[in-house]
Design an enzyme around this catalytic site. Structure first.
Site, PDB file in Angstrom:
ATOM      1  CB  ILE A  70       5.708   2.298   9.677  1.00  0.00           C
ATOM      2  CG1 ILE A  70       5.578   1.003  10.476  1.00  0.00           C
ATOM      3  CG2 ILE A  70       6.086   3.473  10.582  1.00  0.00           C
ATOM      4  CD1 ILE A  70       6.907   0.499  11.021  1.00  0.00           C
ATOM      5  CB  THR A  71       0.129   2.401  10.499  1.00  0.00           C
ATOM      6  OG1 THR A  71      -0.799   2.861  11.475  1.00  0.00           O
ATOM      7  CG2 THR A  71      -0.445   1.198   9.767  1.00  0.00           C
ATOM      8  N   GLY A 101      -4.326   4.089   4.315  1.00  0.00           N
ATOM      9  CA  GLY A 101      -3.323   3.708   3.329  1.00  0.00           C
ATOM     10  C   GLY A 101      -3.960   2.746   2.347  1.00  0.00           C
ATOM     11  CG  PHE A 146     -10.769   2.877   7.523  1.00  0.00           C
ATOM     12  CD1 PHE A 146     -11.224   2.783   8.832  1.00  0.00           C
ATOM     13  CD2 PHE A 146     -11.562   2.350   6.513  1.00  0.00           C
ATOM     14  CE1 PHE A 146     -12.434   2.174   9.137  1.00  0.00           C
ATOM     15  CE2 PHE A 146     -12.781   1.727   6.800  1.00  0.00           C
ATOM     16  CZ  PHE A 146     -13.214   1.642   8.102  1.00  0.00           C
ATOM     17  NE  ARG A 197      -0.358   0.157   4.992  1.00  0.00           N
ATOM     18  CZ  ARG A 197       0.553   0.965   5.521  1.00  0.00           C
ATOM     19  NH1 ARG A 197       0.930   2.061   4.873  1.00  0.00           N
ATOM     20  NH2 ARG A 197       1.113   0.681   6.685  1.00  0.00           N
ATOM     21  N   GLY A 198       0.207   2.395  -0.186  1.00  0.00           N
ATOM     22  CA  GLY A 198       0.909   3.652  -0.028  1.00  0.00           C
ATOM     23  C   GLY A 198       1.088   3.993   1.435  1.00  0.00           C
ATOM     24  N   GLY A 199       1.727   5.130   1.696  1.00  0.00           N
ATOM     25  CA  GLY A 199       1.911   5.574   3.071  1.00  0.00           C
ATOM     26  C   GLY A 199       3.149   5.002   3.715  1.00  0.00           C
ATOM     27  CG  HIS A 234      -3.118  -2.601  11.498  1.00  0.00           C
ATOM     28  ND1 HIS A 234      -3.863  -1.451  11.393  1.00  0.00           N
ATOM     29  CD2 HIS A 234      -2.547  -2.787  10.281  1.00  0.00           C
ATOM     30  CE1 HIS A 234      -3.741  -0.954  10.169  1.00  0.00           C
ATOM     31  NE2 HIS A 234      -2.942  -1.750   9.485  1.00  0.00           N
ATOM     32  CB  CYS A 250       1.590   8.010   9.643  1.00  0.00           C
ATOM     33  SG  CYS A 250       0.195   6.897   9.982  1.00  0.00           S
TER      34      CYS A 250
END
Length: 230
Positions: A74-75, A144, A156, A70-72, A77, A173
């Site tokens: 690091i996140t 992302g 999301f 995906r774009g973006g 979850h 992010c």
């Protein structure tokens, strides 16, 4: 549009399993074998890194990271976070940026129903709370996506009652000059992803019919000389 949401709490879906499921659903949607589909779920704790993630933005404690397409950046979850993966075919007149804005709008409208005022920050994706005395702008939902063969993937994540300590281990992010928050922190009470999901479903179902809509205003930005990050 159908909504599938069998993966909350003890049934939380491992990220790699969810990614495999997304790919299968995506292939079926590309082939017009199914209708537009949204997966709503929770994950066990995991970090995922989009294509723009820099090495210094990754966790520094050895925590595993899944690199994704995906774009973006690091996140995180994990439990207490509502994750949504809309797998929808974009009409020819809908640009990718319009699709992203519609996802943001669905979250903004959901939170407004819970008396949490949010909006967009120009130049930054996701959904934000405005700065307040002693608190910076705070991101409550990350976005992302990827579009392949005209059909979307990824999506999301909305922090409901997630353990915010996970966010201390990396640069969320890639944004180091703002904060991250959750619904329970803002409302002062527990609120689970399953509690929020019906509202998200209603707004996604409305906005992803591709009709015209009135976007919510951007948040008002206030410059503070020195604000601790929470």
């Amino acid at each position: 549009m159908r909504f599938l949401q069998d993966w909350y709490g003890d049934a939380a879906l491992e990220y790699t399993q969810a990614w495999d499921l997304q790919r299968d659903v995506h292939a079926d949607r590309v082939a017009d074998a199914i209708e537009d589909t949204v997966l709503l779920l929770e994950h066990p704790p995991v970090y995922t890194a989009g294509r723009r993630t820099e090495p210094h933005e990754r966790p520094q404690d050895g925590t595993p990271v899944v690199d994704v397409d995906r774009g973006g950046k690091i996140t995180f979850h994990g439990p207490g976070q509502l994750v949504g993966y809309p797998i929808v075919k974009l009409p020819s007149h809908v640009l990718v940026v319009d699709y992203v804005r519609r996802i943001e709008e669905a979250v903004i409208r959901t939170l407004a129903e819970l008396d949490v005022v949010t909006g967009r920050v120009p130049g930054r994706s996701g959904v934000w709370l405005p700065a307040a005395p002693g608190r910076p702008e705070r991101k409550i939902a990350a976005i992302g996506i990827r579009v392949s063969r005209g059909v979307t993937m990824h999506g999301f994540s909305l922090n409901c009652d997630v353990d915010m300590d996970w966010y201390d281990r990396f640069v969320p992010c890639g944004i180091a000059d703002a904060g991250v928050t959750s619904l329970d922190r803002e409302l002062g009470r527990d609120i689970r992803p399953l509690d929020v999901a019906p509202r998200v479903i209603a707004h996604l179902g409305d906005l992803l019919t591709w009709g015209s809509y009135e976007p919510s205003p951007d948040i008002e930005r206030v410059e503070h000389a020195s604000v601790p990050l929470l």
